[in-house]
Design an enzyme around this catalytic site. Structure first.
Site, PDB file in Angstrom:
ATOM      1  N   ARG A  17       0.812  -1.220   0.000  1.00 45.84           N
ATOM      2  CA  ARG A  17       0.000   0.000   0.000  1.00 45.84           C
ATOM      3  C   ARG A  17       0.843   1.266   0.000  1.00 45.84           C
ATOM      4  O   ARG A  17       0.313   2.367  -0.097  1.00 45.84           O
ATOM      5  CB  ARG A  17      -0.921   0.018   1.237  1.00 45.84           C
ATOM      6  CG  ARG A  17      -1.952  -1.068   1.250  1.00 45.84           C
ATOM      7  CD  ARG A  17      -2.716  -1.093   2.558  1.00 45.84           C
ATOM      8  NE  ARG A  17      -3.871  -0.239   2.554  1.00 45.84           N
ATOM      9  CZ  ARG A  17      -5.131  -0.652   2.399  1.00 45.84           C
ATOM     10  NH1 ARG A  17      -5.393  -1.928   2.221  1.00 45.84           N
ATOM     11  NH2 ARG A  17      -6.128   0.199   2.419  1.00 45.84           N
ATOM     12  N   TYR A  54       0.514   4.270  -2.431  1.00 44.07           N
ATOM     13  CA  TYR A  54      -0.552   5.253  -2.197  1.00 44.07           C
ATOM     14  C   TYR A  54      -0.233   6.106  -0.962  1.00 44.07           C
ATOM     15  O   TYR A  54      -0.215   7.332  -1.023  1.00 44.07           O
ATOM     16  CB  TYR A  54      -1.879   4.528  -2.009  1.00 44.07           C
ATOM     17  CG  TYR A  54      -3.067   5.440  -1.854  1.00 44.07           C
ATOM     18  CD1 TYR A  54      -3.518   6.207  -2.931  1.00 44.07           C
ATOM     19  CD2 TYR A  54      -3.752   5.543  -0.645  1.00 44.07           C
ATOM     20  CE1 TYR A  54      -4.619   7.047  -2.797  1.00 44.07           C
ATOM     21  CE2 TYR A  54      -4.851   6.370  -0.507  1.00 44.07           C
ATOM     22  CZ  TYR A  54      -5.286   7.116  -1.578  1.00 44.07           C
ATOM     23  OH  TYR A  54      -6.367   7.950  -1.445  1.00 44.07           O
ATOM     24  N   ASP A  55       0.053   5.419   0.149  1.00 43.37           N
ATOM     25  CA  ASP A  55       0.249   6.131   1.422  1.00 43.37           C
ATOM     26  C   ASP A  55       1.391   7.130   1.324  1.00 43.37           C
ATOM     27  O   ASP A  55       1.265   8.296   1.719  1.00 43.37           O
ATOM     28  CB  ASP A  55       0.567   5.142   2.555  1.00 43.37           C
ATOM     29  CG  ASP A  55      -0.505   4.084   2.728  1.00 43.37           C
ATOM     30  OD1 ASP A  55      -1.449   4.051   1.904  1.00 43.37           O
ATOM     31  OD2 ASP A  55      -0.397   3.278   3.669  1.00 43.37           O
ATOM     32  N   ARG A  86     -13.520  -1.139  -4.302  1.00 42.83           N
ATOM     33  CA  ARG A  86     -13.677  -0.770  -2.889  1.00 42.83           C
ATOM     34  C   ARG A  86     -14.944  -1.421  -2.334  1.00 42.83           C
ATOM     35  O   ARG A  86     -15.839  -1.796  -3.084  1.00 42.83           O
ATOM     36  CB  ARG A  86     -13.700   0.750  -2.735  1.00 42.83           C
ATOM     37  CG  ARG A  86     -12.298   1.316  -2.729  1.00 42.83           C
ATOM     38  CD  ARG A  86     -12.279   2.822  -2.694  1.00 42.83           C
ATOM     39  NE  ARG A  86     -12.613   3.380  -4.000  1.00 42.83           N
ATOM     40  CZ  ARG A  86     -12.609   4.687  -4.264  1.00 42.83           C
ATOM     41  NH1 ARG A  86     -12.318   5.545  -3.322  1.00 42.83           N
ATOM     42  NH2 ARG A  86     -12.914   5.122  -5.478  1.00 42.83           N
ATOM     43  N   VAL A  87     -15.002  -1.495  -1.020  1.00 44.57           N
ATOM     44  CA  VAL A  87     -15.995  -2.388  -0.416  1.00 44.57           C
ATOM     45  C   VAL A  87     -17.438  -1.966  -0.703  1.00 44.57           C
ATOM     46  O   VAL A  87     -18.295  -2.839  -0.908  1.00 44.57           O
ATOM     47  CB  VAL A  87     -15.722  -2.548   1.103  1.00 44.57           C
ATOM     48  CG1 VAL A  87     -16.009  -1.271   1.882  1.00 44.57           C
ATOM     49  CG2 VAL A  87     -16.473  -3.729   1.662  1.00 44.57           C
ATOM     50  N   VAL A  88     -17.725  -0.678  -0.777  1.00 43.51           N
ATOM     51  CA  VAL A  88     -19.127  -0.283  -0.989  1.00 43.51           C
ATOM     52  C   VAL A  88     -19.602  -0.711  -2.380  1.00 43.51           C
ATOM     53  O   VAL A  88     -20.571  -1.486  -2.496  1.00 43.51           O
ATOM     54  CB  VAL A  88     -19.354   1.225  -0.725  1.00 43.51           C
ATOM     55  CG1 VAL A  88     -20.788   1.610  -1.044  1.00 43.51           C
ATOM     56  CG2 VAL A  88     -19.010   1.581   0.721  1.00 43.51           C
TER      57      VAL A  88
HETATM   58  N1  UDP Z   1     -13.042  -5.305   1.770  1.00 45.37           N
HETATM   59  C1  UDP Z   1     -13.717  -6.514   1.850  1.00 45.37           C
HETATM   60  N2  UDP Z   1     -14.237  -7.036   0.691  1.00 45.37           N
HETATM   61  C2  UDP Z   1     -14.113  -6.424  -0.530  1.00 45.37           C
HETATM   62  C3  UDP Z   1     -13.420  -5.178  -0.585  1.00 45.37           C
HETATM   63  C4  UDP Z   1     -12.890  -4.660   0.590  1.00 45.37           C
HETATM   64  O1  UDP Z   1     -13.866  -7.107   2.931  1.00 45.37           O
HETATM   65  O2  UDP Z   1     -14.620  -6.977  -1.537  1.00 45.37           O
HETATM   66  C5  UDP Z   1     -12.496  -4.742   3.026  1.00 45.37           C
HETATM   67  C6  UDP Z   1     -11.011  -4.352   2.947  1.00 45.37           C
HETATM   68  O3  UDP Z   1     -10.200  -5.452   3.289  1.00 45.37           O
HETATM   69  C7  UDP Z   1     -10.951  -3.231   3.958  1.00 45.37           C
HETATM   70  C8  UDP Z   1     -12.326  -2.579   3.885  1.00 45.37           C
HETATM   71  O4  UDP Z   1     -13.185  -3.540   3.275  1.00 45.37           O
HETATM   72  O5  UDP Z   1     -10.744  -3.737   5.271  1.00 45.37           O
HETATM   73  C9  UDP Z   1     -12.341  -1.302   3.069  1.00 45.37           C
HETATM   74  O6  UDP Z   1     -11.721  -1.575   1.859  1.00 45.37           O
HETATM   75  P1  UDP Z   1     -11.697  -0.555   0.647  1.00 45.37           P
HETATM   76  O7  UDP Z   1     -10.974  -1.210  -0.476  1.00 45.37           O
HETATM   77  O8  UDP Z   1     -13.075  -0.052   0.381  1.00 45.37           O
HETATM   78  O9  UDP Z   1     -10.902   0.706   1.169  1.00 45.37           O
HETATM   79  P2  UDP Z   1      -9.665   0.886   2.178  1.00 45.37           P
HETATM   80  O10 UDP Z   1     -10.273   1.411   3.421  1.00 45.37           O
HETATM   81  O11 UDP Z   1      -8.974  -0.430   2.395  1.00 45.37           O
HETATM   82  O12 UDP Z   1      -8.807   1.865   1.473  1.00 45.37           O
END
Ligand code: UDP
Length: 310
Positions: A122, A125-126, A166-168
């Protein structure tokens, strides 16, 4: 634009889409230029504000393009600072909660220096954002350039790409396809989701302020990823299951913004609850799927960061 400003939008479309500004095309006061901020840019006419938001923000995207990500935070930021300097404009940098890395302080306030792995996956990015913050402060200190730095926490809403990773969008995409939601790790890691309109309001307020040091912008309503998965399942009558996948390396275990500073100096705090924000976002994606003759572009959810090549 609603406030009467003329807006020039730059995007190299590496992850953005023209569709996202289609409703603005042809409106007086709006111009779109396909351009990479890593190359110098000249804008005709006066410029009084530069909002430097250019970056690959999704882990899936920045892990696929680590060098471009580092360049947009370094060369891209310098080009935008130079643009602001030439025009006597102010510059607002969008930085990130990733500056705090896998935080040892919780919730995270702006005074925390962070716990970033500088050579982890990461880090592209960071560290690009941490460098961008340092460069922005150096331009302010050296040239007196009026600058602002927003540290953005997880933000979501319409016009994200469904295949963004991303997760959403990932969970909504999976739920719409009636596929299991892919929870990484045991889902105990936390995030705090901010709706896009709240974030935009925060950025606009910050751009008017004299605050030069970073300001957290995010929604302090924290939840585990498993709770978030349950929230999405409930929206789809619990018709989808959950599939556990390995946790990516360096995935922050806890994340929640301390927004005391934003409340105090900007009079800002999020107004849109997750319940409302998710309804609007799911509706947006549902309509998009129905309108698309081919359905979604397909991207696998296998993330490159599940394997650490080090
Ligand atoms: N995540 C998950 N399933 C997915 C995508 C993401 O469980 O299909 C988790 C990921 O491991 C993290 C959190 O959701 O802990 C948020 O991930 P995201 O990629 O949205 O953004 P981040 O906060 O990691 O930049």
């Amino acid at each position: 634009m609603k406030a009467g400003h003329q807006v020039v939008a730059l995007d190299n479309l590496i992850t953005g889409h023209r569709d996202n500004v289609a409703h603005l095309a042809g409106q007086p006061g709006f111009e779109f230029i396909e351009h990479d901020v890593c190359r110098p840019v000249a804008i005709a006419g006066p410029v009084d504000r530069v909002f430097h938001l250019a970056s690959l923000a999704s882990p899936v995207d920045y892990l696929a393009h680590p060098i471009e990500t580092l360049e947009s935070g370094s060369t891209g930021t310098q080009n935008m600072l130079e643009l602001a300097r030439r025009h006597g404009a102010r510059l607002l940098l969008t930085s990130t909660s990733e500056c705090y890395g896998d935080p040892l302080e919780h919730p995270q306030s702006e005074t925390y220096w962070g716990n970033v792995n500088p050579v982890g996956l990461r880090s592209c990015y960071d560290e690009s954002k941490r460098y961008a913050e340092a460069l922005t402060m150096a331009y302010h200190r050296t040239y007196g350039l009026p600058t602002n730095i927003a540290r953005i926490f997880n933000t979501y809403g319409p016009r994200m790409a469904l295949n963004d990773g991303r997760v959403v969008p990932a969970f909504i995409d999976q739920a719409l396809k009636r596929q299991p939601l892919t929870v990484f790790g045991d889902g105990s890691q936390t995030r705090s989701f901010c709706f896009v309109s709240d974030l935009v309001e925060g950025l606009l307020r910050l751009s008017e302020s004299e605050e030069r040091y970073p300001v957290n912008l995010g929604n302090p309503a924290e939840m585990t990823i498993l709770q978030f998965a349950e929230e999405i399942r409930a929206r789809f009558d619990n018709a989808v299951g959950i599939e556990f996948k390995p946790l990516p390396s360096d995935d922050p275990k806890l994340r929640r913004p301390d927004i005391t500073k934003a409340r105090r100096i900007l009079g800002w705090e999020p107004q849109v609850s997750l319940t409302e924000g998710l309804s609007v976002t799911i509706e947006y994606f549902r309509n998009k799927v129905q309108r698309s003759p081919h359905g979604f572009p397909v991207r696998t959810n296998a993330r490159p960061d599940q394997v650490d090549f080090a």
